[in-house]
Design an enzyme around this catalytic site. Sequence first.
Site, PDB file in Angstrom:
ATOM      1  N   GLY A 165      11.572  24.906 -35.730  1.00 36.44           N
ATOM      2  CA  GLY A 165      12.378  26.111 -35.207  1.00 36.44           C
ATOM      3  C   GLY A 165      13.654  25.688 -34.940  1.00 36.44           C
ATOM      4  O   GLY A 165      14.315  26.643 -34.178  1.00 36.44           O
ATOM      5  N   HIS A 235       8.887  30.274 -32.383  1.00 43.43           N
ATOM      6  CA  HIS A 235       8.867  29.809 -33.635  1.00 43.43           C
ATOM      7  C   HIS A 235       7.671  28.616 -33.675  1.00 43.43           C
ATOM      8  O   HIS A 235       7.605  27.815 -34.623  1.00 43.43           O
ATOM      9  CB  HIS A 235      10.073  29.443 -34.291  1.00 43.43           C
ATOM     10  CG  HIS A 235      10.951  30.646 -34.168  1.00 43.43           C
ATOM     11  ND1 HIS A 235      10.622  31.875 -34.902  1.00 43.43           N
ATOM     12  CD2 HIS A 235      12.135  30.847 -33.910  1.00 43.43           C
ATOM     13  CE1 HIS A 235      11.629  32.608 -34.828  1.00 43.43           C
ATOM     14  NE2 HIS A 235      12.577  32.061 -33.973  1.00 43.43           N
ATOM     15  N   ARG A 297       2.838  17.375 -46.114  1.00 43.66           N
ATOM     16  CA  ARG A 297       1.967  16.750 -45.342  1.00 43.66           C
ATOM     17  C   ARG A 297       0.836  17.256 -44.639  1.00 43.66           C
ATOM     18  O   ARG A 297       0.771  18.626 -45.060  1.00 43.66           O
ATOM     19  CB  ARG A 297       2.951  16.026 -44.230  1.00 43.66           C
ATOM     20  CG  ARG A 297       3.486  17.387 -43.542  1.00 43.66           C
ATOM     21  CD  ARG A 297       3.883  16.882 -42.046  1.00 43.66           C
ATOM     22  NE  ARG A 297       4.669  18.181 -41.720  1.00 43.66           N
ATOM     23  CZ  ARG A 297       4.478  19.180 -40.942  1.00 43.66           C
ATOM     24  NH1 ARG A 297       3.227  19.616 -40.685  1.00 43.66           N
ATOM     25  NH2 ARG A 297       5.252  20.087 -40.499  1.00 43.66           N
TER      26      ARG A 297
END
Length: 656
Positions: A165, A235, A297
């Site tokens: 974010g 976020h 990931r």
Amino acid sequence: MFESLLIANRGEIACRIIRTARRMGIRTVAVHSRVDRRALHVAMADEAIEIGAAPARLSYLDPARILQAAKASGAQAIHPGYGFLSENAGFAEGCAKAGVVFVGPPAAAIRAMGTKDSARRLMQLAGVAVVPGYDGAVQDPETLAQEAQRIGYPVLIKAVAGGGGKGMRRVNDAGGFSEALAGARREASAFFGDDRVLIEKYVASPRHIEVQIFGDAAGNIVHLFERDCSLQRRHQKVIEEAPAPGMIDDFRAFVCDAAVAAARVVHYQGAGTVEFIADASQGLRIDRVWFLEMNTRLQVEHPVTEAVTGLDLVEWQLRVAAGQRLPLLQAEIKLQGHAIEARLYAEDPARDFLPSPGRIQVLRWPQREGLRIDAGVENGGDVSAHYDPTIAKIIAHGADRDEARSRLVAALTQLRVAGPASNAEFLREIAASPIFASGQFDTHTIARDFAACHAVQKIDASHVRLGALGLFRETWLRLHVPGRALQAGWKDAPGDASMSIIANDQSFSCRIVHDGTPSSAIAHYEGASQMADFLEGETRGNIVIAAGCVFVFDDCGVVRMERASPGLSGDHSADGDGAVRAPMHGKLTAVFVKPGEKIARGQPIAIVEAMKMEHVLAAPVAGVVAEATAAGAQIAMGALVARIEFSEPQTEMDNG
Ligand code: ADP
């Protein structure tokens, strides 16, 4: 399969990876910074190597130190967890050069998805819809402003190299554009050393939906269904779940196919997540969902996928990294039930969610069916100011969403955590809310509907009375150490004392009438009284005494109370022989130290439980544990719990 694995991470994810590796018979090597010597992941691993100072760039983020540790320990593979070096293509290449397997995708895939502009362009090539926007190379403010106009306000400016974010600004109209652009650029260059931005249409009523994918070296790619991560604060994800509430078949097929297509363009191997943003103002519609980014990931929220598929994603990662094929074909992967994860952080909702590092003084996990707790610290452990403030992830699984949700609410209600401030109560409020139950929420829901539960918890008169009794008892026990004379200033005579208590920076004065023992005490405050036998009526664990404080847990959270002037204080065990003795008859419910372990002054040693109250025994001196009793036994007042040998003041500062 590898025989040994180095985990280049810390906290809950390192512990979680160690558990799977151990189950698979793989030797585990932890790495740690200087402040993490006593961290849980270090204690759990078969071997641990100190790699540097506390700041992550001098330890967990330093590829050279980690590769050196891999070499020294003979580790055949490195699991980077998430964060730190997990999406660092250079590190993946460094591993290959050093002859160690990087448990993750090929460096080229990391790079291709590493910046938001290149990911968007690749997705367009693969025929996946991206949020309408501008991701061009021309970056002058005039061009960007024109593009924003063309896209149509509101727009979102994003750092091309962004993450977490950072470098992101919403702009509502042309008037605010240039200032927002300057702000996004400043943040982008500070955090990522790259001030390029892209502009996206700001999606109305946004829902964050992501798809877990997996690929292997043979080119097989599967998805493991979706997760919904729309409950966010600034976020950042707060509560995640699988499957997404209100999901419909054609929408699921659409995003899962798009995710597999995305993985295919970059020849993906290992675990990855393809994130989408949907405009949910009219429910989930396939013409209103767009690619956001791909994370190359494992994700923090992977346990919800594990719960609903019954698979171990870390095991899959290790298998793929070892060159094996994916354990299952797409048709064999089934979705079962519903799972919800809440992220428990040491952060203070009353102080705008500022991280609240420190020692965990009370930590009692809920015991429930269908519950999984991935913790990074244990009772008595530290939440370090150097790293992210995660305490644990709490994951509830049920046959359907309602069952998972009520299990999560029950778990959060039962949870006892104190020491640092935590977001436990905030999570409980959200999980228990009708909005969450309805499944009708978007990324703005928390900011819009849960602003009020950030308030400082109100202290009421019963808190004060309970606190006074608890503190009276705490002081009494501290002063009545078997074999030692009573402290001056304390008389075991009936009395009528006034006690000043501090809670939430306010002070309260409460009157205690007693006959010289804590069990006789009665607290008088604001026209009502409370007798000491309150403990009998209390549900287990609602009142915990630790580190000289009384913690009262109730429906609204936890109140921490301490004496304003510890007039009668005295360090009961600082009497020179390093012995830590039971202050009362009771049960030794936990012992946190082992012989040979180095400990700091004040570190929790053990918990003695008596009269439904917990008493945490702290180390009177720094030193090395010479002996320690095993937990579980009934012990008599004055019995030896542990003995600490003094050590010279040392290490922490020697090595800089
Ligand atoms: P980061 O990589 O910094 O985490 P993302 O692109 O993944 O950034 O976006 C993070 C969050 O920001 C999303 O989950 C969503 O809540 C919000 N967001 C991102 N793009 C948009 C958009 N175009 N419109 C509305 N919200 C968005």
